[in-house]
Design a protein around this motif. Structure first.
Motif, PDB file in Angstrom:
ATOM      1  N   HIS A   1      36.789   0.126 -13.224  1.00 60.75           N
ATOM      2  CA  HIS A   1      36.605   1.353 -12.470  1.00 60.75           C
ATOM      3  C   HIS A   1      37.784   2.140 -11.985  1.00 60.75           C
ATOM      4  CE1 HIS A   1      32.002   0.759 -11.591  1.00 60.75           C
ATOM      5  NE2 HIS A   1      32.443  -0.702 -11.741  1.00 60.75           N
ATOM      6  N   ILE A   2      37.737   3.284 -11.971  1.00 58.46           N
ATOM      7  CA  ILE A   2      38.975   3.814 -11.560  1.00 58.46           C
ATOM      8  C   ILE A   2      38.330   4.899 -10.084  1.00 58.46           C
ATOM      9  CG2 ILE A   2      38.519   5.947 -13.260  1.00 58.46           C
ATOM     10  CD1 ILE A   2      41.786   5.897 -13.164  1.00 58.46           C
ATOM     11  N   PHE A   3      39.178   4.674  -9.013  1.00 56.97           N
ATOM     12  CA  PHE A   3      38.964   5.252  -7.955  1.00 56.97           C
ATOM     13  C   PHE A   3      39.964   6.345  -7.551  1.00 56.97           C
ATOM     14  CE2 PHE A   3      37.381   0.667  -7.898  1.00 56.97           C
ATOM     15  CZ  PHE A   3      35.968   1.093  -7.748  1.00 56.97           C
TER      16      PHE A   3
ATOM     17  N   ILE B   1      36.412   7.731  -4.337  1.00 57.60           N
ATOM     18  CA  ILE B   1      35.294   7.842  -5.212  1.00 57.60           C
ATOM     19  C   ILE B   1      35.587   7.382  -6.708  1.00 57.60           C
ATOM     20  CG2 ILE B   1      34.585  10.217  -6.275  1.00 57.60           C
ATOM     21  CD1 ILE B   1      35.565  11.362  -3.686  1.00 57.60           C
ATOM     22  N   ASP B   2      34.674   6.865  -7.173  1.00 57.88           N
ATOM     23  CA  ASP B   2      34.550   6.397  -8.628  1.00 57.88           C
ATOM     24  C   ASP B   2      34.695   7.558  -9.702  1.00 57.88           C
ATOM     25  OD1 ASP B   2      34.173   5.090 -11.053  1.00 57.88           O
ATOM     26  OD2 ASP B   2      33.003   3.570 -10.143  1.00 57.88           O
TER      27      ASP B   2
ATOM     28  N   ASP C   1      21.015   3.964  -7.108  1.00 60.33           N
ATOM     29  CA  ASP C   1      20.640   2.387  -7.558  1.00 60.33           C
ATOM     30  C   ASP C   1      21.567   1.814  -8.455  1.00 60.33           C
ATOM     31  OD1 ASP C   1      18.563   2.947  -5.653  1.00 60.33           O
ATOM     32  OD2 ASP C   1      17.133   3.360  -7.190  1.00 60.33           O
ATOM     33  N   SER C   2      21.806   2.449  -9.551  1.00 62.79           N
ATOM     34  CA  SER C   2      22.579   1.743 -10.453  1.00 62.79           C
ATOM     35  C   SER C   2      23.994   1.791 -10.334  1.00 62.79           C
ATOM     36  CB  SER C   2      22.262   2.531 -11.850  1.00 62.79           C
ATOM     37  OG  SER C   2      22.410   3.831 -11.683  1.00 62.79           O
ATOM     38  N   VAL C   3      24.374   2.914  -9.809  1.00 61.22           N
ATOM     39  CA  VAL C   3      26.028   3.182  -9.439  1.00 61.22           C
ATOM     40  C   VAL C   3      26.075   3.497  -8.357  1.00 61.22           C
ATOM     41  CG1 VAL C   3      26.425   3.816 -12.014  1.00 61.22           C
ATOM     42  CG2 VAL C   3      25.974   5.501 -10.050  1.00 61.22           C
ATOM     43  N   SER C   4      27.509   3.247  -7.864  1.00 51.91           N
ATOM     44  CA  SER C   4      27.881   3.498  -6.471  1.00 51.91           C
ATOM     45  C   SER C   4      29.137   4.475  -6.626  1.00 51.91           C
ATOM     46  CB  SER C   4      28.095   2.525  -5.488  1.00 51.91           C
ATOM     47  OG  SER C   4      29.318   2.078  -5.236  1.00 51.91           O
TER      48      SER C   4
END
Ligand code: ADP
Ligand code: MG
Length: 887
Positions: free
Chosen positions: A324-326, A374-375, A360-363
């Motif tokens: 991921h990148i935030f 934030i992703d 549900d699938s991603v946050s």
């Protein structure tokens, strides 16, 4: 009883016997890294010594001393140290040490090193708190050195440190390592993660001649190398005039380095990479980034110590194992301070994409170190966003714009979610559509009026609705609004500022066809000047107006210097000759009192609660500007913007024709009319946060009354959901325990500098374009502790002359552990010598203050009283204003 342990007998379970350094040396030794042989004199030997009742009592007594009372502490410490060094070490211990020493070799010389046992203090490295004695020969000298190590547990600074941080003096123990000396030709430090940026993909190496002591003590500025992906990406070769070497007579001596070696690169490139590889292996062994001390001796790198890198910013939590990148939400909001749990929960509750089921699938939002991330990856996969990523980031966070290109390029590395992309596109389509429509309105003034009415009416609607609830129900209602806030702002409010942003993008595109890139940049900057009806701009104007009123008044200057939040209104009323200022201030607070620095954090006091916080802004402006300058500038800006407009339109007319020119004029009109809305969504949120804050504090008062919490502000250490549970009486955890832990966490996070963009494997993306390079005239050094701070310099050459006031910037040539107390007062540090592992660098990182090291001639070029700005992230210092005596 185990008084000694050989390295091969030491493992993780022996922490309380062998101390941190001992355990890590044992682990390294047993994992076949090259570690000089040795043994550890355990804490049980130390225990035997403090069995002495009188000594015990004296140590217990330390706990009662105020850490500020240095005289008493010095006295008590000295007495304890004397007893320890003069005590007769018990026979049993002596026999054990003798045996081990004889076993390893009586003819060798040894390093006698302190190994502390403060177990639950992972965040603190206790840098250089206890003594180490190098090149010790002979059994008797070794025992004496062991005693001196024990005694160093009670150095003044160690006691002060413990008392200040509330650690029990009777609980600390010391193990002592006795290890064969190696006659290091070179030594240094290696961090397998860069402690300044927190980048876990970069290895840093410091290297100098001789023993590592020269680096740790700040005697020299070492070479500095950085490695990324098995490549050396940065080399700073320092001039190393001295080194510390073992003395033939025992102990160590300082030696002048031969001229031709002084500016030579200490390690060859090949050696650098070899050492890095060893470092990464050690990191793997211990399972986290390591701070390693090494020495090069007889053709090999020896490892002398390894411990976790402290104060690395934590990696944001991910919900799966993908990459991921935030992006830091704080950088977008220009508020990078740590937030308390309630403030964090405001943003965690605003599940912007819940509506289209992606939650549900991603946050999308996650937390780390008291900050919201934030992703970004999920957004990069949306073509419309990826294609415009540079403009979007430019708009959201100007300083991040230089990273946009790299982001777009690396898109495929990061987790994506088809469902998310589809739904986000569906969500965004009407926003784009509405914004597009706005670009075609024929009456731009009416568009603005519609925007103004929208924000005004919605704010009122929310407020009235919330206020129709009471008690717990009100808090629940607020939580409900928070849940939908971003969704609301995006789908309903963004069209107004977006009209300006998209217009600007269109203008830029046309300009690029007619002007050079530089000209375009300049024209756009000019076009952005003196925007009217801009909440932020208007507010600054009023602050500057007050500065002008106060400029010539001694009475007002006195007031601003001396008043406090508590006495503010009283002091203001008591002013004799400044009625105009008083009225303006009242008006200002009435209008902007719900704002403050860090206003997106619900736990921060608003100006109406803490009015004195405005005064530094006023005083700053008096200092840096002259009477009416802001109004003049604004007027000039209007004119400059008008000229830019004319230039753009006629340029486009000449090159692209009449119809394009008319279009450009229209976009400029929309841009100039709507740009004032850029801050409106945030302002809307701030208004709402004020209502929420008031409601929460009202309920907190009820809880204080009921004895559930002691202090109304304690409520901010709980999330919204928890607050509701507490109010309903169903919170089933120990409130005081949780509170205590969260307060500690918060204090810890507060000191950290959050990275702007970070991947889930700990890489930090930085501007590689060099566009943010060092400002002209800056004094250049090296980054030593991240952050940027402005303040008054205090040049201190001798600790005995130190007179550092709270918040001043410490400027000195070099520090040692005795200087540590100054770091708790200083707001930043500048040193002439450099090095990542020097006392000042380590301590600055631990205290969370910026530090620039290796700044040549700092103590000569900077004068006490100068206003300076320290950039510890990049490693330079600017002198903003030379000190002048106040007249
Ligand atoms: N066995 C050894 N041989 C050579 N140098 C050593 C040895 N042990 C320690 N040193 C040097 O002394 C420095 C300080 O020792 P250390 O015990 O790690 O003290 P500190 O806890 O202050 O870091 C080390 O960084 C290393 O350079
Ligand atoms: Mg060490």
């Amino acid at each position: 009883m185990k008084y000694i342990l050989y390295f091969n007998e030491i493992n993780k379970e022996k922490q309380s016997l062998a101390g941190g350094k001992g355990v890590n040396l044992g682990e390294l030794f047993n994992n076949k890294f090259i570690v000089p042989e040795g043994f550890c004199v355990t804490t049980e030997a130390y225990d035997l010594l403090v069995e002495n009742e009188a000594l015990k009592e004296m140590i217990e007594n330390l706990n009662t001393l105020d850490y500020k009372n240095t005289e008493l502490i010095t006295e008590a410490g000295k007495n304890i140290r004397n007893i320890i060094t003069e005590a007769e070490v018990s026979e049993a211990v002596k026999i054990a040490v003798y045996g081990a020493w004889n076993n390893l070799g009586a003819n060798y010389s040894y390093a006698v090193r302190s190994s502390g046992t403060a177990e639950d203090l992972k965040e603190i490295s206790f840098a250089g708190q206890q003594d180490t004695f190098l090149n010790i020969r002979g059994y008797e000298n070794i025992v004496e050195a062991v005693q001196k190590c024990w005694a160093s547990l009670f150095s003044d600074r160690a006691i002060i440190y413990r008392n200040k941080n509330g650690f029990d003096n009777t609980k600390v123990k010391l193990a002592v390592i006795v290890q064969k000396m190696i006659g290091s030709e070179y030594s240094g430090i290696m961090f397998t993660a860069d402690p300044i940026s927190g980048n876990r993909k970069i290895t840093d190496i410091d290297a100098g001649y001789g023993l590592g002591e020269a680096l740790v003590s700040g005697l020299i500025t070492p070479d500095f190398y950085q490695i990324y992906n098995s490549k050396i990406i940065n080399k700073k070769i320092a001039r190393k005039e001295k080194g510390i070497f073992p003395d033939n007579e025992g102990g160590v001596i300082e030696v002048e380095i031969v001229e031709e070696y002084m500016e030579k690169q200490v390690l060859s490139d090949e050696q650098i990479l070899k050492l890095t590889a060893a470092g990464l292996k050690i990191q793997e062994t211990f399972g986290c980034p390591q701070d390693i001390e090494w020495g090069f001796y007889q053709g090999k790198f020896h490892i002398l110590q390894s411990r976790p890198v402290t104060s690395l910013f934590p990696i944001p939590k991910s919900h799966d194992n993908q990459k991921h990148i935030f992006y830091s939400f704080g950088h977008i909001q220009r508020m990078t301070e740590a937030m308390k749990p309630l403030a964090l929960s405001v943003f965690e509750t605003t599940r912007i994409f819940d509506k289209f089921g992606a939650a549900d699938s991603v946050s999308i939002q996650t937390e780390a170190g008291g900050r919201i991330y934030i992703d970004l990856g999920y957004f990069l996969h949306i073509p419309k966003i990826r294609e415009n990523i540079s403009d979007i980031i430019q708009y959201a966070d100007v300083d991040g714009a230089n990273i946009a290109e790299e982001l777009a390029e690396r898109e495929s590395e990061f987790a994506s979610d088809e469902e998310f992309t589809k739904k986000a596109e569906k969500f965004l389509a009407p926003v784009f559509w509405k914004t597009g429509l706005n670009l075609h309105v024929w009456n731009v003034k009416r568009l603005r009026a519609r925007g103004e009415k929208f924000f005004r009416n919605e704010a009122l609607k929310w407020e009235n609705d919330i206020n129709s609830y009471k008690g717990i129900e009100k808090i629940k209602r607020i939580r409900w609004y928070i849940g939908g806030m971003f969704n609301f702002l995006f789908s309903k409010a963004v069209e107004f500022p977006a009209s300006a942003v998209i217009s600007q993008v269109k203008i830029k595109k046309m300009c690029m066809e007619c002007f050079s890139t530089e000209e375009t940049e300049e024209l756009l900057t000019q076009l952005n000047m003196s925007v009217e009806n801009d909440i932020a701009g208007d507010m600054m104007m009023e602050i500057y107006d007050m500065a002008d009123m106060a400029r010539g008044s001694k009475e007002l200057k006195e007031f601003m210097k001396n008043t406090t939040n508590e006495t503010f209104w009283n002091d203001l009323e008591n002013l004799k000759t400044n009625l105009e200022f008083t009225l303006e201030m009242k008006k200002f607070i009435a209008k902007y009192g719900i704002r403050c620095a860090g206003e997106i954090d619900i736990s921060v006091k608003r100006w109406k609660e803490a009015p004195a916080e405005i005064l530094p802004l006023i005083m700053d402006y008096i200092r840096i500007s002259s009477m009416n300058e802001h109004r003049e500038k604004f007027k000039k800006g209007l004119q400059t913007a008008k000229e830019a407009e004319d230039k753009i339109v006629s340029g486009i007319k000449g090159k692209l024709g009449n119809s394009k020119a008319r279009k450009a004029a229209k976009f400029i009109k929309i841009y100039r009319t709507m740009a004032g809305f850029r801050k409106s969504p945030k302002y809307f949120m701030v208004k709402f946060l004020d209502i929420a804050r008031t409601a929460v504090l009202d309920e907190a008062d009820v809880l204080v009354e009921a004895g559930v919490i002691n202090n109304r502000e304690d409520i901010f250490y709980f999330s919204f959901d928890e607050v509701i549970e507490i109010l309903e009486g169903v919170y089933n955890k120990d409130i005081n325990k949780i509170l205590e832990k969260r307060k500690r966490d918060f204090e810890f996070y507060k000191k950290m500098t959050p990275p702007r963009i970070m991947t889930s494997d700990g890489e930090i993306l930085t501007d590689k374009t060099g566009n943010n390079s060092t400002p002209e005239g800056a004094l250049i050094g090296m980054a030593a502790s991240a952050g940027v701070k402005e303040g008054t310099a205090n040049v201190i050459l001798e600790l005995s002359d130190a007179d550092l006031k709270e918040g001043e910037i410490l400027v000195t040539s070099c520090t040692d552990p005795a200087w540590t107390p100054l770091f708790t007062k200083a707001s930043a540090v500048v040193t002439e010598t450099g090095g990542m592992m020097m006392h000042s660098s380590v301590t600055a990182r631990e205290c969370g203050i910026p530090a620039a090291a290796g700044v040549k001639d700092a103590v000569k070029k900077i004068k006490t009283g100068d206003r300076i700005r320290v950039n510890g992230t990049e490693g330079y210092v600017e002198i903003l204003e030379a000190y002048k005596e106040e007249i």
